[in-house]
Design a protein around this motif. Structure first.
Motif, PDB file in Angstrom:
ATOM      1  N   GLU A  66       0.829  -1.204   0.000  1.00  0.00           N
ATOM      2  CA  GLU A  66       0.000   0.000   0.000  1.00  0.00           C
ATOM      3  C   GLU A  66       0.863   1.253   0.000  1.00  0.00           C
ATOM      4  OE1 GLU A  66      -2.456  -0.674   3.431  1.00  0.00           O
ATOM      5  OE2 GLU A  66      -3.932  -1.810   2.278  1.00  0.00           O
ATOM      6  N   ARG A  69       2.427   1.662  -3.517  1.00  0.00           N
ATOM      7  CA  ARG A  69       1.426   2.110  -4.509  1.00  0.00           C
ATOM      8  C   ARG A  69       1.039   3.571  -4.302  1.00  0.00           C
ATOM      9  NH1 ARG A  69       0.241  -2.081  -7.609  1.00  0.00           N
ATOM     10  NH2 ARG A  69       0.355  -4.183  -6.747  1.00  0.00           N
ATOM     11  N   SER A  70       1.179   4.070  -3.072  1.00  0.00           N
ATOM     12  CA  SER A  70       0.797   5.467  -2.803  1.00  0.00           C
ATOM     13  C   SER A  70       1.888   6.462  -3.197  1.00  0.00           C
ATOM     14  CB  SER A  70       0.453   5.648  -1.329  1.00  0.00           C
ATOM     15  OG  SER A  70       1.609   5.606  -0.525  1.00  0.00           O
TER      16      SER A  70
END
Length: 71
Positions: A66, A69-70
């Motif tokens: 996460e 991906r951010s």
């Protein structure tokens, strides 16, 4: 692709931080089935180090995924 639990296991057991890194454009410079590098731009982004604790390695890997991906 989904991140696998190995990153969580290694980081948690060794007590070392994980630095999220994202590479964008690499597939254009070095195609998956290619052997030659092509000229082009690649963007590299580094995130803040993560300290992972616990033994739910899939959940720890998801934290890393996460964060990457951010970026």
């Amino acid at each position: 692709k989904q991140f696998r639990g190995g990153v969580g296991m290694i980081a948690s057991r060794l007590g070392v931080p994980v630095v999220p890194v994202r590479l964008d454009g690499l597939d254009l410079v070095l195609p998956t089935n290619g052997y030659l590098v092509k000229p082009g731009k690649v963007r590299i982004a580094f995130g803040e180090p993560l300290v992972l604790r616990g033994d739910d390695y899939a959940a720890l890997a998801l934290q890393v995924e996460e964060r990457v991906r951010s970026l």
